[in-house]
Design an enzyme around this catalytic site. Structure first.
Site, PDB file in Angstrom:
ATOM      1  N   LYS A  15      -1.988 -17.924 -21.284  1.00  0.00           N
ATOM      2  CA  LYS A  15      -0.801 -17.260 -20.717  1.00  0.00           C
ATOM      3  C   LYS A  15       0.344 -17.246 -21.732  1.00  0.00           C
ATOM      4  O   LYS A  15       0.967 -16.225 -21.975  1.00  0.00           O
ATOM      5  CB  LYS A  15      -0.320 -17.981 -19.429  1.00  0.00           C
ATOM      6  CG  LYS A  15      -1.387 -18.144 -18.369  1.00  0.00           C
ATOM      7  CD  LYS A  15      -0.869 -18.890 -17.152  1.00  0.00           C
ATOM      8  CE  LYS A  15      -0.499 -20.340 -17.401  1.00  0.00           C
ATOM      9  NZ  LYS A  15      -1.633 -21.235 -17.701  1.00  0.00           N
ATOM     10  N   ARG A  88       3.148 -21.277  -8.670  1.00  0.00           N
ATOM     11  CA  ARG A  88       1.946 -22.113  -8.709  1.00  0.00           C
ATOM     12  C   ARG A  88       1.582 -22.692  -7.359  1.00  0.00           C
ATOM     13  O   ARG A  88       0.583 -23.397  -7.247  1.00  0.00           O
ATOM     14  CB  ARG A  88       2.180 -23.326  -9.606  1.00  0.00           C
ATOM     15  CG  ARG A  88       2.107 -23.018 -11.041  1.00  0.00           C
ATOM     16  CD  ARG A  88       2.144 -24.336 -11.770  1.00  0.00           C
ATOM     17  NE  ARG A  88       2.641 -24.076 -13.074  1.00  0.00           N
ATOM     18  CZ  ARG A  88       2.017 -24.399 -14.186  1.00  0.00           C
ATOM     19  NH1 ARG A  88       0.926 -25.092 -14.150  1.00  0.00           N
ATOM     20  NH2 ARG A  88       2.525 -24.079 -15.333  1.00  0.00           N
ATOM     21  N   ARG A 126      -4.847 -27.769 -28.978  1.00  0.00           N
ATOM     22  CA  ARG A 126      -3.592 -27.026 -29.101  1.00  0.00           C
ATOM     23  C   ARG A 126      -2.552 -27.823 -29.892  1.00  0.00           C
ATOM     24  O   ARG A 126      -2.399 -29.022 -29.735  1.00  0.00           O
ATOM     25  CB  ARG A 126      -3.021 -26.703 -27.727  1.00  0.00           C
ATOM     26  CG  ARG A 126      -1.594 -26.127 -27.806  1.00  0.00           C
ATOM     27  CD  ARG A 126      -1.126 -25.525 -26.532  1.00  0.00           C
ATOM     28  NE  ARG A 126      -1.292 -26.393 -25.404  1.00  0.00           N
ATOM     29  CZ  ARG A 126      -1.244 -25.986 -24.139  1.00  0.00           C
ATOM     30  NH1 ARG A 126      -1.029 -24.719 -23.860  1.00  0.00           N
ATOM     31  NH2 ARG A 126      -1.401 -26.840 -23.152  1.00  0.00           N
ATOM     32  N   ARG A 160       1.056 -31.588 -27.307  1.00  0.00           N
ATOM     33  CA  ARG A 160       1.714 -31.807 -26.015  1.00  0.00           C
ATOM     34  C   ARG A 160       1.242 -33.095 -25.354  1.00  0.00           C
ATOM     35  O   ARG A 160       0.061 -33.409 -25.378  1.00  0.00           O
ATOM     36  CB  ARG A 160       1.438 -30.615 -25.092  1.00  0.00           C
ATOM     37  CG  ARG A 160       2.576 -29.619 -25.084  1.00  0.00           C
ATOM     38  CD  ARG A 160       2.235 -28.349 -24.383  1.00  0.00           C
ATOM     39  NE  ARG A 160       1.792 -28.505 -23.002  1.00  0.00           N
ATOM     40  CZ  ARG A 160       1.572 -27.470 -22.190  1.00  0.00           C
ATOM     41  NH1 ARG A 160       1.784 -26.235 -22.632  1.00  0.00           N
ATOM     42  NH2 ARG A 160       1.164 -27.655 -20.966  1.00  0.00           N
ATOM     43  N   ARG A 171      -4.441 -31.568 -14.072  1.00  0.00           N
ATOM     44  CA  ARG A 171      -3.884 -30.203 -14.052  1.00  0.00           C
ATOM     45  C   ARG A 171      -4.902 -29.198 -13.506  1.00  0.00           C
ATOM     46  O   ARG A 171      -4.550 -28.291 -12.747  1.00  0.00           O
ATOM     47  CB  ARG A 171      -3.444 -29.792 -15.461  1.00  0.00           C
ATOM     48  CG  ARG A 171      -2.140 -30.468 -15.880  1.00  0.00           C
ATOM     49  CD  ARG A 171      -1.991 -30.536 -17.384  1.00  0.00           C
ATOM     50  NE  ARG A 171      -1.839 -29.248 -18.014  1.00  0.00           N
ATOM     51  CZ  ARG A 171      -2.038 -29.038 -19.320  1.00  0.00           C
ATOM     52  NH1 ARG A 171      -2.375 -30.043 -20.111  1.00  0.00           N
ATOM     53  NH2 ARG A 171      -1.883 -27.843 -19.821  1.00  0.00           N
TER      54      ARG A 171
HETATM   55  P1  AP5 Z   1      -1.911 -21.236 -24.319  1.00  0.00           P
HETATM   56  O1  AP5 Z   1      -1.548 -19.815 -24.551  1.00  0.00           O
HETATM   57  O2  AP5 Z   1      -0.976 -22.288 -24.737  1.00  0.00           O
HETATM   58  O3  AP5 Z   1      -2.381 -21.428 -22.777  1.00  0.00           O
HETATM   59  P2  AP5 Z   1      -1.560 -21.455 -21.424  1.00  0.00           P
HETATM   60  O4  AP5 Z   1      -2.311 -20.621 -20.443  1.00  0.00           O
HETATM   61  O5  AP5 Z   1      -0.145 -21.121 -21.663  1.00  0.00           O
HETATM   62  O6  AP5 Z   1      -1.780 -22.981 -21.018  1.00  0.00           O
HETATM   63  P3  AP5 Z   1      -0.747 -24.117 -20.616  1.00  0.00           P
HETATM   64  O7  AP5 Z   1      -1.445 -25.410 -20.855  1.00  0.00           O
HETATM   65  O8  AP5 Z   1       0.575 -23.899 -21.250  1.00  0.00           O
HETATM   66  O9  AP5 Z   1      -0.664 -23.877 -19.083  1.00  0.00           O
HETATM   67  P4  AP5 Z   1      -0.178 -24.875 -18.074  1.00  0.00           P
HETATM   68  O10 AP5 Z   1      -0.036 -23.992 -16.906  1.00  0.00           O
HETATM   69  O11 AP5 Z   1      -1.044 -26.056 -17.872  1.00  0.00           O
HETATM   70  O12 AP5 Z   1       1.155 -25.478 -18.700  1.00  0.00           O
HETATM   71  P5  AP5 Z   1       2.687 -25.117 -18.521  1.00  0.00           P
HETATM   72  O13 AP5 Z   1       3.366 -25.316 -19.803  1.00  0.00           O
HETATM   73  O14 AP5 Z   1       2.834 -23.836 -17.828  1.00  0.00           O
HETATM   74  O15 AP5 Z   1      -3.338 -21.470 -25.024  1.00  0.00           O
HETATM   75  C1  AP5 Z   1      -3.972 -22.723 -24.984  1.00  0.00           C
HETATM   76  C2  AP5 Z   1      -4.685 -22.982 -26.308  1.00  0.00           C
HETATM   77  O16 AP5 Z   1      -5.752 -22.054 -26.449  1.00  0.00           O
HETATM   78  C3  AP5 Z   1      -3.787 -22.801 -27.554  1.00  0.00           C
HETATM   79  O17 AP5 Z   1      -4.149 -23.745 -28.513  1.00  0.00           O
HETATM   80  C4  AP5 Z   1      -4.143 -21.384 -28.047  1.00  0.00           C
HETATM   81  O18 AP5 Z   1      -3.979 -21.264 -29.447  1.00  0.00           O
HETATM   82  C5  AP5 Z   1      -5.592 -21.270 -27.623  1.00  0.00           C
HETATM   83  N1  AP5 Z   1      -5.980 -19.912 -27.289  1.00  0.00           N
HETATM   84  C6  AP5 Z   1      -5.252 -18.996 -26.582  1.00  0.00           C
HETATM   85  N2  AP5 Z   1      -5.941 -17.860 -26.444  1.00  0.00           N
HETATM   86  C7  AP5 Z   1      -7.144 -18.057 -27.059  1.00  0.00           C
HETATM   87  C8  AP5 Z   1      -8.300 -17.240 -27.252  1.00  0.00           C
HETATM   88  N3  AP5 Z   1      -8.359 -16.004 -26.782  1.00  0.00           N
HETATM   89  N4  AP5 Z   1      -9.350 -17.785 -27.939  1.00  0.00           N
HETATM   90  C9  AP5 Z   1      -9.301 -19.063 -28.413  1.00  0.00           C
HETATM   91  N5  AP5 Z   1      -8.223 -19.875 -28.264  1.00  0.00           N
HETATM   92  C10 AP5 Z   1      -7.154 -19.377 -27.596  1.00  0.00           C
HETATM   93  O19 AP5 Z   1       3.149 -26.270 -17.512  1.00  0.00           O
HETATM   94  C11 AP5 Z   1       3.196 -27.608 -17.938  1.00  0.00           C
HETATM   95  C12 AP5 Z   1       3.650 -28.502 -16.804  1.00  0.00           C
HETATM   96  O20 AP5 Z   1       4.976 -28.133 -16.384  1.00  0.00           O
HETATM   97  C13 AP5 Z   1       2.824 -28.436 -15.520  1.00  0.00           C
HETATM   98  O21 AP5 Z   1       1.667 -29.234 -15.583  1.00  0.00           O
HETATM   99  C14 AP5 Z   1       3.845 -28.937 -14.503  1.00  0.00           C
HETATM  100  O22 AP5 Z   1       3.999 -30.321 -14.585  1.00  0.00           O
HETATM  101  C15 AP5 Z   1       5.140 -28.290 -14.983  1.00  0.00           C
HETATM  102  N6  AP5 Z   1       5.312 -26.956 -14.393  1.00  0.00           N
HETATM  103  C16 AP5 Z   1       5.312 -25.766 -15.061  1.00  0.00           C
HETATM  104  N7  AP5 Z   1       5.472 -24.746 -14.216  1.00  0.00           N
HETATM  105  C17 AP5 Z   1       5.582 -25.292 -12.979  1.00  0.00           C
HETATM  106  C18 AP5 Z   1       5.744 -24.738 -11.684  1.00  0.00           C
HETATM  107  N8  AP5 Z   1       5.809 -23.402 -11.493  1.00  0.00           N
HETATM  108  N9  AP5 Z   1       5.806 -25.587 -10.646  1.00  0.00           N
HETATM  109  C19 AP5 Z   1       5.744 -26.929 -10.803  1.00  0.00           C
HETATM  110  N10 AP5 Z   1       5.573 -27.520 -12.006  1.00  0.00           N
HETATM  111  C20 AP5 Z   1       5.482 -26.705 -13.083  1.00  0.00           C
HETATM  112 MG    MG Z   2       1.656 -22.228 -21.629  1.00  0.00          MG
END
Ligand code: AP5
Ligand code: MG
Length: 212
Positions: A15, A88, A126, A160, A171
């Site tokens: 994402k 979410r 990552r 991270r 997660r």
């Molecule tokens: P990346 O693009 O970073 O993936 P992502 O989908 O953004 O994954 P996240 O881990 O950021 O999602 P998340 O929802 O767990 O975390 P968030 O920060 O939102 O890609 C991942 C890896 O794969 C990278 O290394 C990239 O290079 C690689 N990659 C990408 N595309 C690829 C491809 N096509 N082929 C190969 N490799 C590839 O949330 C973190 C925390 O914040 C949550 O756990 C929660 O505690 C809190 N939080 C955030 N939002 C909320 C909410 N709405 N409500 C409550 N708590 C929340």
């Molecule tokens: Mg992300």
């Protein structure tokens, strides 16, 4: 009418990677709740500390606080924007309906679909730049020079705190329980589109940008 483009998908689905490309190439702002919460890391308040503890353990921050942050950040946008990581939960999805009405925007949801087996390597591999937030992966998208940002050669990449096996498993569990049901909800209400999140970044980017 301007849109709220929601990117939905499991942790590690890509994402953030795709939202950053859309922002860079199409000038649609990426609004990531995860990034906004991570920015609170250096705040010395009880609330910031609580948020960090929840995130590190792979839990969810409360709906009310999350919504407050999203509302404050999006109210100043004039045109379409991308939500990365929100909503979410069912409660957040309801709040988003109200927000979209208030802001006079339609909701478009794009699911980035990816098989579970791919995720662990994506997450544990990552790395990101603390300055420009560029996202790398030691297996799939390594920086030119080991552990250093391509755009900030003086900056070491960071790992991270929630990208360890225990937090990742929590997660993923929460994703299945709380977030996945939203995909059915958006499908039923005719606002869901799906792209294959496996394969090279450019192909995935093309599939998403075609929908926007
Ligand atoms: P990346 O693009 O970073 O993936 P992502 O989908 O953004 O994954 P996240 O881990 O950021 O999602 P998340 O929802 O767990 O975390 P968030 O920060 O939102 O890609 C991942 C890896 O794969 C990278 O290394 C990239 O290079 C690689 N990659 C990408 N595309 C690829 C491809 N096509 N082929 C190969 N490799 C590839 O949330 C973190 C925390 O914040 C949550 O756990 C929660 O505690 C809190 N939080 C955030 N939002 C909320 C909410 N709405 N409500 C409550 N708590 C929340
Ligand atoms: Mg992300």
């Amino acid at each position: 009418m301007s849109k709220i483009i929601v990117l939905i998908g499991a942790p590690g689905a890509g994402k953030g990677t795709q939202a950053r490309l859309l922002e860079e190439r199409c000038d649609i702002p990426q609004i990531s709740t995860g990034d906004m919460f991570r920015e609170m890391k250096n705040d010395d308040t009880p609330l910031a500390k609580e948020v960090q503890a929840i995130m590190n353990a792979g839990g969810l921050v409360s709906d009310d606080l999350t919504f407050q942050i999203v509302k404050n950040r999006t109210d100043r946008e004039k045109d379409s924007y991308i939500l990365d990581g929100f909503p979410r939960t069912a409660g957040q999805a309801e709040m988003l309906e109200t927000l979209a009405n208030e802001q006079n925007r339609t909701i478009q949801v794009i699911e980035v679909d990816i098989p579970r087996r791919e995720l662990l390597k994506r997450l544990t591999g990552r790395r990101s730049c603390p300055v420009c937030k560029e996202i790398y992966n030691i297996y799939f998208k390594p920086p030119k020079q080991e552990n250093v940002c391509d755009f900030h050669p003086a900056t070491q990449l960071t790992h991270r705190a929630d990208d360890n096996e225990a937090s990742v498993s929590s997660r993923l569990e929460i994703y299945d329980e709380e977030t996945k049901p939203l995909i059915d909800y958006y499908q039923r209400t005719g606002r869901l589109e799906k792209v294959n999140g496996e394969g090279d970044l450019e192909t995935i980017y093309q599939s998403i940008s075609r929908l926007i």
